[in-house]
Design an enzyme around this catalytic site. Structure first.
Site, PDB file in Angstrom:
ATOM      1  N   LYS A  20     -12.566  -5.314  10.570  1.00  0.00           N
ATOM      2  CA  LYS A  20     -13.201  -4.358   9.646  1.00  0.00           C
ATOM      3  C   LYS A  20     -14.650  -4.091  10.044  1.00  0.00           C
ATOM      4  O   LYS A  20     -15.105  -2.949  10.016  1.00  0.00           O
ATOM      5  CB  LYS A  20     -13.106  -4.881   8.216  1.00  0.00           C
ATOM      6  CG  LYS A  20     -11.662  -4.911   7.687  1.00  0.00           C
ATOM      7  CD  LYS A  20     -11.585  -5.636   6.358  1.00  0.00           C
ATOM      8  CE  LYS A  20     -10.189  -5.633   5.770  1.00  0.00           C
ATOM      9  NZ  LYS A  20     -10.041  -6.557   4.647  1.00  0.00           N
TER      10      LYS A  20
ATOM     11  N   ARG B 188      14.223  -1.125   4.001  1.00  0.00           N
ATOM     12  CA  ARG B 188      14.709  -1.764   2.769  1.00  0.00           C
ATOM     13  C   ARG B 188      15.434  -0.768   1.855  1.00  0.00           C
ATOM     14  O   ARG B 188      15.212   0.428   1.936  1.00  0.00           O
ATOM     15  CB  ARG B 188      13.542  -2.385   2.006  1.00  0.00           C
ATOM     16  CG  ARG B 188      13.068  -3.667   2.667  1.00  0.00           C
ATOM     17  CD  ARG B 188      11.747  -4.097   2.102  1.00  0.00           C
ATOM     18  NE  ARG B 188      10.679  -3.216   2.537  1.00  0.00           N
ATOM     19  CZ  ARG B 188       9.388  -3.457   2.328  1.00  0.00           C
ATOM     20  NH1 ARG B 188       9.020  -4.547   1.702  1.00  0.00           N
ATOM     21  NH2 ARG B 188       8.469  -2.616   2.754  1.00  0.00           N
TER      22      ARG B 188
ATOM     23  N   LYS C 149      -5.597  -1.627   9.577  1.00  0.00           N
ATOM     24  CA  LYS C 149      -6.848  -1.926  10.314  1.00  0.00           C
ATOM     25  C   LYS C 149      -6.591  -2.448  11.715  1.00  0.00           C
ATOM     26  O   LYS C 149      -7.420  -2.288  12.607  1.00  0.00           O
ATOM     27  CB  LYS C 149      -7.720  -2.896   9.542  1.00  0.00           C
ATOM     28  CG  LYS C 149      -7.083  -4.244   9.373  1.00  0.00           C
ATOM     29  CD  LYS C 149      -7.689  -5.037   8.258  1.00  0.00           C
ATOM     30  CE  LYS C 149      -6.678  -5.977   7.684  1.00  0.00           C
ATOM     31  NZ  LYS C 149      -6.012  -5.505   6.507  1.00  0.00           N
TER      32      LYS C 149
ATOM     33  N   GLY D 216     -10.838  -1.545   1.604  1.00  0.00           N
ATOM     34  CA  GLY D 216      -9.807  -1.182   0.618  1.00  0.00           C
ATOM     35  C   GLY D 216     -10.172   0.074  -0.160  1.00  0.00           C
ATOM     36  O   GLY D 216     -10.329   1.155   0.406  1.00  0.00           O
TER      37      GLY D 216
ATOM     38  N   VAL E 279       0.839  -1.209   0.000  1.00  0.00           N
ATOM     39  CA  VAL E 279       0.000   0.000   0.000  1.00  0.00           C
ATOM     40  C   VAL E 279       0.875   1.261   0.000  1.00  0.00           C
ATOM     41  O   VAL E 279       0.627   2.209  -0.758  1.00  0.00           O
ATOM     42  CB  VAL E 279      -0.970   0.001   1.204  1.00  0.00           C
ATOM     43  CG1 VAL E 279      -1.831   1.263   1.196  1.00  0.00           C
ATOM     44  CG2 VAL E 279      -1.861  -1.240   1.188  1.00  0.00           C
TER      45      VAL E 279
HETATM   46  N1  HSE Z   1      -6.148  -9.937   3.206  1.00  0.00           N
HETATM   47  C1  HSE Z   1      -7.127  -8.889   3.001  1.00  0.00           C
HETATM   48  C2  HSE Z   1      -8.204  -9.410   2.052  1.00  0.00           C
HETATM   49  C3  HSE Z   1      -6.429  -7.669   2.449  1.00  0.00           C
HETATM   50  O1  HSE Z   1      -8.039 -10.487   1.458  1.00  0.00           O
HETATM   51  O2  HSE Z   1      -9.250  -8.783   1.908  1.00  0.00           O
HETATM   52  C4  HSE Z   1      -7.132  -6.380   2.668  1.00  0.00           C
HETATM   53  O3  HSE Z   1      -7.346  -6.046   4.004  1.00  0.00           O
END
Ligand code: HSE
Length: 417
Positions: free
Chosen positions: A200, A44, A100, A129, A12
């Site tokens: 979420k 990195r 989150k 997202g 992200v």
């Molecule tokens: N692992 C999460 C998904 C990524 O598959 O929705 C986004 O939070």
């Protein structure tokens, strides 16, 4: 001069950097102030990439620069990300995050801290997202009494269920495919056991109901027990099985959970396939509103981060929004609400034919429709959809049934209502 720093240049964070590099001129013109990416904090080495001129391994480089007014926290995990977000807010810098875990764990505290320091803490990218859902709940739908949210909030599990159903795959094979495509984490537990989705839905519910809802208080079940046969038989009965992160107001409080549910095929969420996410919000004035889009991935999630940055650049300094409140919600954990259930049976004795299977099931469960033998390889498997019954009653009935006849009960799943 409005300088921005990014902490964590993973999936992200690098997407946010890409957009800021591409759009700094556009943002500067739009807001009549020079807007630019100043620093990327990451251990990195990005030598040879577009990120190299901005990179530092030392987060103090950000705190030493007074022109950096906004910090994007895109580091994963809770500890370092939380410490840096807190430090940035206390230093009078706005914070935008997609993390989150931090929002679900410390959202209330960080919103308060932002308010005290006259800056903003925004987190649109932490749920759904790229789908705009937090700002709509906070602003666009704020006149409503929101009484229910149902969401497909994890792309990986939705992809796995879609693959299992469409390509007749086992859970394990579909998970391997999700991992190969880069959807699931190497340790996929956060996705398949529902831990990602439960954070979420706790975030969205806290905003929608204006009461603090901790993900730790919610029941959470993933998709490990769902088989291809469940999906096939539920399909024959007119339902899709989806991992639903939901919450609704009941007479006793707020009922909220993450669990696989049967949805009638004409339910809007039933048609959401693959890695897509969707959130259905029920409001007193709007009725049903559906938000649909890419719930994960570099650019969709970065787009949500940019939305928050743009809101801050627009100098919307009403720091009461988004409002994580400190008043605890009353949760309905009574488990005595009645639902219909899909129950799958596996007859251990191959000689029991379809007519007998139906008779045995009807003798105990009453005159329900029975769906048998999902495929030539799955003979001796049957399923019913029960009438309205509470969880204790269904569980008792199944126990009595399993001990009375030679049958294993594979699974029972609530029907959405
Ligand atoms: N692992 C999460 C998904 C990524 O598959 O929705 C986004 O939070």
């Amino acid at each position: 001069m409005f300088k921005i720093a990014i902490m964590g240049c993973g999936v992200v964070g690098s997407g946010v950097a890409d957009i800021l590099i591409q759009k700094s001129e556009f943002l500067s013109e739009k807001f009549n102030e020079k807007v630019e990416l100043a620093k990327i904090v990451d251990i990195r080495d990005f030598k040879g990439t577009a990120y190299a001129p901005y990179t530092t391994a030392d987060s103090e480089d950000v705190f030493r620069d007074d022109d950096i007014k906004l910090v994007v926290v895109t580091i994963g995990g809770c500890t370092i990300a939380y410490d840096l977000a807190k430090k940035a807010l206390m230093s009078g810098r706005h914070v935008v995050t997609s993390n989150k875990e931090v929002v679900a764990e410390y959202g209330c505290e960080l919103v308060k801290l932002a308010f005290e320091n006259n800056v903003r803490f925004l987190y649109e990218a932490s749920a759904g997202g790229g789908i705009p859902i937090i700002r709509p709940l906070n602003i666009c739908l704020a006149a409503n009494d929101v009484y229910e949210i149902q969401g497909i909030l994890n792309g990986t599990t939705n992809y796995i269920l879609t693959k299992m159903k469409n390509d007749r795959m086992t859970f394990e094979d579909a998970l391997a495919k999700a991992q190969k495509n880069g959807y699931a984490e190497a340790n996929p537990s956060a996705d398949v056991d529902g831990f990602d989705a439960v954070r979420k839905i706790a975030i969205l519910s806290t905003i929608a109901y204006d009461e603090e809802i901790s993900y730790k208080d919610l029941s959470c079940k993933g998709i490990r027990d769902i088989s291809y046969e469940d999906l096939e038989l539920a399909g024959r009965a007119g339902f899709a099985i989806k991992l639903i992160a939901g919450s609704k107001k009941t007479e006793k409080g707020i009922e909220a959970s993450v669990e696989p549910l049967l949805l009638p095929k004409d339910n809007m969420l039933a048609g959401v396939s693959g890695v897509f996410n969707a959130v259905l919000v029920k409001g007193s004035y709007t009725g049903d509103s559906m938000f649909y889009g890419q719930g994960a991935g570099k650019m969709p999630t970065a787009s949500a981060v940019l939305g928050d940055i743009i809101e801050i650049l627009g100098k919307n300094t009403d720091s009461t929004l988004p409002k994580f409140v400190s008043q605890k919600a009353k949760l309905d954990k009574s488990n005595d609400n009645k639902y219909r259930y899909f129950v799958r049976f596996h007859f251990c004795d191959d000689s029991v034919d379809e007519t007998e299977m139906i008779e045995i099931i009807k003798a105990i469960f009453g005159n329900e429709s029975v769906y048998c033998n999902p495929s030539e390889q799955a003979i001796g498997i049957a399923a019913i959809v029960t009438g309205y019954i509470n969880e204790q009653e269904i569980s008792k009935k199944i126990d009595a049934f399993s001990s009375a006849v030679k049958v294993k009960t594979g699974n029972y799943i609530k029907v959405y209502s």
